[in-house]
Design an enzyme around this catalytic site. Structure first.
Site, mmCIF file in Angstrom:
data_model
loop_
_atom_site.group_PDB
_atom_site.id
_atom_site.type_symbol
_atom_site.label_atom_id
_atom_site.label_comp_id
_atom_site.label_asym_id
_atom_site.label_seq_id
_atom_site.Cartn_x
_atom_site.Cartn_y
_atom_site.Cartn_z
ATOM 1 N N ARG A 1 0.853 -1.195 0.000
ATOM 2 C CA ARG A 1 0.000 0.000 0.000
ATOM 3 C C ARG A 1 0.887 1.242 0.000
ATOM 4 O O ARG A 1 1.692 1.443 0.906
ATOM 5 C CB ARG A 1 -0.941 0.045 1.206
ATOM 6 C CG ARG A 1 -1.787 1.327 1.207
ATOM 7 C CD ARG A 1 -3.057 1.251 2.037
ATOM 8 N NE ARG A 1 -2.821 1.259 3.461
ATOM 9 C CZ ARG A 1 -3.791 1.430 4.372
ATOM 10 N NH1 ARG A 1 -5.044 1.610 3.987
ATOM 11 N NH2 ARG A 1 -3.515 1.394 5.663
ATOM 12 N N ASP B 1 -4.518 3.220 14.065
ATOM 13 C CA ASP B 1 -3.711 3.812 13.003
ATOM 14 C C ASP B 1 -4.215 5.225 12.766
ATOM 15 O O ASP B 1 -5.040 5.745 13.528
ATOM 16 C CB ASP B 1 -3.710 2.956 11.736
ATOM 17 C CG ASP B 1 -5.054 2.932 11.008
ATOM 18 O OD1 ASP B 1 -6.001 3.631 11.438
ATOM 19 O OD2 ASP B 1 -5.156 2.222 9.997
#
EC number: 2.3.3.9
Length: 535
Positions: free
Chosen positions: A168, A449
């Site tokens: 990613r 996150d």
């Protein structure tokens, strides 16, 4: 920022200069390829970002998100994506995390089908961290990666059949400030893509896999089209057949959910799946509808996938993907195992319920953040799949059409002082970790996150803006927030201990949290001011 030319063969300037430790990562050949990408594509990114700003102005003025009238022919047309490689057809369980060396080994060895190595929301992009992460992934692809813990001597290495690797890259809004082109920092997304693709595509193909990517934070199909051109350029540059590069796009912004067909169509040569990036999606709901007092979310703990607006998002994604021959990935279970058996049983039950909802909606797979939860999540999808490798046979074509109103339906639930104070502690701890170089942090039983921290601070900002009341009757004002922040910092100091608190960057994080939460305008991403504080 000062610049240091590294070669006359490309147009990039690097600061700091490449050290011997990273010359293998930033080779001359890699920089030449990166330079070619930057020269062709970088100057289009500001325009794409400006389009986001213009669209947001309309939402701020009262417009609501809706399907695009001028792309109805794409939504109604009879077309499919190019196809899916064999090693991406079974994605019943994926694990995600930053490209830390030990993490990479443990994730690839976990009881999962895919590891998404993350340079984005679970990663703090320090310069050394970005370069070390690229090396770690190359070592993993070459099957040479090992790690020995310096504290206890424990040794880690890859098992025989590691999970499929997907990288990613950073979102379009983030730059790589250590690399400039024509006096401007280049897009972090191009840096991450160029290095991973250039260094690894040959070996990945020889291993029977390929250069696979997760693309985050898209808000419009024009951004997807830009990525499609980047991928095609890279394939042509190395004489690879069209569609060698494959991408999964996260649908994690509210505008994007109204353009899923268009995003699939714009990337149809390269795309294989869409993913319900639920935490960023909730943040985007707040951000997009920030001026709409009738669409303010309650405590984030009660905004679960059972809520009508999120369940509609999940079902529409499944229907759209399967109609177009793409896979439909579910979202993240952010829980981490608890040491207490009773508490862990509660965690596992929440995992089962969450994943059962996704499996029943027709998703082809899902995410976990911790290897200890892989077995529980996988059991749910194993039971749902039976002898199948995915659920692409579930079309949901008999469902009633999902309307724009369903996708932006107000969410019921309480706003509580406890929830607000919890958000403050979570956001401050996450910001402190991020500006210290760690983007993936266990806090109060969840693997936090950037997306969950974004929800925490954006919710309070919106409550302040609209003067919302809490369940105890108190009104959320900037002054009340500051009082709570000061009190919760004392709680954190007590929880963490004076030594850890004083040795960290908690005061700096609290100041950043205050600025983000009380500013007149909602900052797009906390990682933007945070990045200025990173090495």
């Amino acid at each position: 920022m000062g610049t240091q030319p590294v070669s006359s063969r490309h147009a990039l300037q690097l600061d700091p200069e490449i050290t011997k430790n990273h010359q293998d990562v930033l080779s001359e050949e890699a920089l030449i390829f990166l330079s070619a990408l930057v020269e062709k594509f970088a100057d289009r990114v500001p325009g794409l970002l400006a389009d986001r700003v213009e669209k947001q102005k309309k939402f701020d003025q009262g417009e609501l998100p809706d399907f695009l009238p001028d792309t109805a022919s794409v939504r109604e047309g009879d077309w499919k994506i190019r196809g899916i490689p064999d090693d991406l057809l079974d994605r019943r369980l994926e694990i995600t995390g930053p490209p830390d060396r030990k993490m990479v080994i443990n994730a690839l060895n976990a009881n999962v089908k895919v590891f998404m190595a993350d340079f984005e929301d679970s990663f703090s992009p320090t310069w050394s961290g970005v370069l070390d992460g690229q090396r770690n992934l190359t070592d993993a692809i070459n099957r040479t990666i090992t790690f020995t813990n310096p504290q206890n001597g424990k040794h880690y290495e890859l098992n025989e059949n590691p999970a499929t690797l997907i990288c990613r890259v950073r979102g379009l809004h983030l730059t790589e400030k250590h690399v400039e082109w024509q006096g401007k920092a280049i897009p972090g997304a191009l840096f991450d893509f160029a290095l991973y693709f250039f260094r690894n595509h040959r070996t990945l193909l020889e291993n029977g896999s390929g250069p696979y990517f997760y693309v985050p934070k898209l808000q419009a199909y024009q951004e997807a089209a830009w990525w499609g051109e980047v991928f095609s350029f890279a394939e042509d540059h190395f004489d690879l057949s069209r569609g060698t590069i494959k991408a999964t796009v996260l649908i994690e912004t509210l505008p994007a959910v109204f353009q899923m067909n268009e995003i699939l169509h714009a990337m149809k040569d390269h795309i294989v799946a869409l993913n319900c990036g639920r935490w960023d999606y909730i943040f985007s709901y707040i951000k997009t509808l920030r001026n709409h007092p009738d669409r303010i979310l309650p405590d984030r703990q009660v905004v679960t996938m059972e809520k009508p607006f999120l369940n509609a998002y999940s079902r529409l994604l499944v229907r759209t993907c399967h109609q177009r021959g793409a896979m439909a990935m579910g979202g993240m279970a952010a829980f981490i195992p608890a040491k207490d058996p009773e508490q862990n049983a509660i965690v596992l039950e929440k995992i089962k319920n969450d994943k059962s909802l996704e499996a029943n909606n027709g998703h082809d797979g899902t995410w976990v953040a911790h290897p200890g939860l892989a077995g529980t999540a996988k059991e749910v999808f194993d039971a749902a799949l039976g002898d199948r490798i995915n659920q692409m046979d579930i079309s949901r074509s008999d469902d009633a059409p999902i309307t724009a109103a369903e996708l932006i339906e107000p969410c019921e639930g309480d706003r509580t002082e406890d929830g607000m104070r919890h958000n403050i502690r979570v956001a401050v701890q996450y910001i402190e970790a991020w500006i210290s170089g760690n983007g993936c942090v266990p806090i109060y039983g969840l693997m936090e996150d950037a997306a969950t921290a974004e929800i925490s601070r954006a919710s309070i900002w919106q409550w302040i803006k609209h003067g919302k009341s809490l369940s105890n009757g108190k009104t959320v004002t900037a002054e009340f927030f500051r009082e709570c922040l000061a009190e919760e910092m004392l709680v954190l100091k007590d929880e963490l201990g004076a030594e850890r608190y004083n040795g960290g960057k908690y005061e700096q994080a609290a100041a950043m949290m205050e600025t983000l939460t009380t500013s007149e305008h909602l900052t797009d991403f906390l990682t933007l001011p945070g990045y200025e504080l990173l090495d």
